[in-house]
Design an enzyme around this catalytic site. Structure first.
Site, PDB file in Angstrom:
ATOM      1  N   HIS A 196       0.831  -1.199   0.000  1.00 12.97           N
ATOM      2  CA  HIS A 196       0.000   0.000   0.000  1.00 12.97           C
ATOM      3  C   HIS A 196       0.872   1.259   0.000  1.00 12.97           C
ATOM      4  O   HIS A 196       0.710   2.163  -0.829  1.00 12.97           O
ATOM      5  CB  HIS A 196      -0.897   0.034   1.249  1.00 12.97           C
ATOM      6  CG  HIS A 196      -1.975  -0.988   1.271  1.00 12.97           C
ATOM      7  ND1 HIS A 196      -1.741  -2.314   1.549  1.00 12.97           N
ATOM      8  CD2 HIS A 196      -3.312  -0.888   1.070  1.00 12.97           C
ATOM      9  CE1 HIS A 196      -2.882  -2.985   1.524  1.00 12.97           C
ATOM     10  NE2 HIS A 196      -3.854  -2.139   1.224  1.00 12.97           N
ATOM     11  N   HIS A 236      -0.730  -3.962   9.573  1.00  9.38           N
ATOM     12  CA  HIS A 236       0.708  -3.953   9.279  1.00  9.38           C
ATOM     13  C   HIS A 236       1.457  -3.552  10.534  1.00  9.38           C
ATOM     14  O   HIS A 236       0.957  -2.794  11.371  1.00  9.38           O
ATOM     15  CB  HIS A 236       1.050  -2.965   8.155  1.00  9.38           C
ATOM     16  CG  HIS A 236       0.975  -3.550   6.788  1.00  9.38           C
ATOM     17  ND1 HIS A 236       1.776  -4.584   6.364  1.00  9.38           N
ATOM     18  CD2 HIS A 236       0.191  -3.229   5.726  1.00  9.38           C
ATOM     19  CE1 HIS A 236       1.496  -4.877   5.107  1.00  9.38           C
ATOM     20  NE2 HIS A 236       0.529  -4.084   4.698  1.00  9.38           N
ATOM     21  N   ASP A 240       6.808  -2.697   8.511  1.00 10.13           N
ATOM     22  CA  ASP A 240       6.263  -2.915   7.169  1.00 10.13           C
ATOM     23  C   ASP A 240       6.064  -1.586   6.450  1.00 10.13           C
ATOM     24  O   ASP A 240       6.346  -1.460   5.249  1.00 10.13           O
ATOM     25  CB  ASP A 240       4.919  -3.642   7.254  1.00 10.13           C
ATOM     26  CG  ASP A 240       5.006  -4.951   8.006  1.00 10.13           C
ATOM     27  OD1 ASP A 240       6.079  -5.568   7.978  1.00 10.13           O
ATOM     28  OD2 ASP A 240       4.006  -5.338   8.622  1.00 10.13           O
TER      29      ASP A 240
END
Length: 278
Positions: A196, A236, A240
């Site tokens: 993302h 997450h 990350d």
């Protein structure tokens, strides 16, 4: 008569010139041997005396502190975290991982956990944002004929798949999922690293290259909100997101190097090269 007179003089001049040349050659040979002979001729200083730090002065230190303050901060950070690392107790294998981002978003996590409708709304908006990233990256390739962002995304997601499969982090116990989140349907996904965040960074960097400043800042702001939501939902870990940011920058740079190498060696005609490798 003139020839007989000139002959001794010429011989004398020739002898002087020859002697001078021999002496010059001899001196040159001695100098070269002194430089290359390791101990003959000019003596070399010991390595400890040639050390760079012996030439440092207070003025040099002041100059470094003023003009290179960022490496100085990194040096202080190195010393600080060396102390932290060697005094911090390790997390036991029976305990969940410690994540500072989870601590910082604890209040928001409780809100999303107790308010499923809000969590679903934010998850849906996040999925829309992921669609915006994907649409922009494909637009640059299919409409504008600029493949750099697409190449970067392909590099990034392939590397993410390799790393994510190699070390599979456990899903946090407090994970708050949603059926409209991406991946759609709350299916299985790799935690390390955040695609993302990386995808948003790739799109934002391309916008900056094209001087689309308002779009870039909008994407950066939405990316920040996305990161906070991912931490709050425990979708997450902090690491990350941090690596996702770095991965977006890294793979954008690698895509540029790939294009540069192909523009030099490609057998495409100039018109095709301009279109595909711009």
């Amino acid at each position: 008569m003139n020839g007989a007179t000139a002959s001794p003089m010429a011989s004398a001049c020739s002898a002087v010139t020859t002697t001078t040349t021999v002496k010059r050659r001899h001196r040159h040979k001695t100098t070269v041997e002194g430089d290359l002979g390791g101990g003959r001729g000019m003596a070399k200083k010991p390595l400890c005396i040639q050390a760079s730090f012996l030439k440092w002065t207070v003025a040099d230190a002041v100059h470094v502190a003023r003009h290179h303050w960022m490496p100085c901060l990194f040096a202080l950070g190195l010393l600080f975290f060396m102390g932290v690392e060697y005094t911090l107790k390790m997390v036991p294998f029976s305990s969940p991982p410690f994540d500072l981002g989870f601590v910082a978003t604890r209040s928001l996590h409780r809100v999303l956990e107790s308010w499923p409708e809000l969590n679903t709304l934010l998850a849906g908006l996040n999925t829309v944002f992921v669609g915006m990233q994907t649409s922009y990256i494909l637009w640059t390739l299919l409409i504008e004929g600029r493949p750099r962002a697409t190449i970067s995304a392909l590099f990034m997601f392939t590397c993410r798949g390799i790393l994510g499969y190699s070390t599979q982090l456990p899903l946090p116990k407090e994970f708050v999922g949603s059926g409209v989140d991406f991946p759609v349907g709350n299916v299985s996904f790799f935690l390390f690293f955040s695609g993302h965040v990386a995808g948003s960074v790739i799109a934002s960097l391309d916008m900056r290259r094209m001087q689309r400043w308002e779009m870039a800042w909008t994407f950066d702001f939405l990316n920040l909100l996305q990161a906070v939501r991912l931490l709050a939902t425990r979708g997450h870990y902090t690491i990350d997101l941090a690596v996702g940011l770095g991965a977006g920058i890294l793979f954008d740079s690698l895509a540029a190097k790939y294009q540069e190498s192909k523009s030099k060696s490609s057998l495409l005609d100039p018109a095709s090269k301009e279109t595909l490798l711009a």
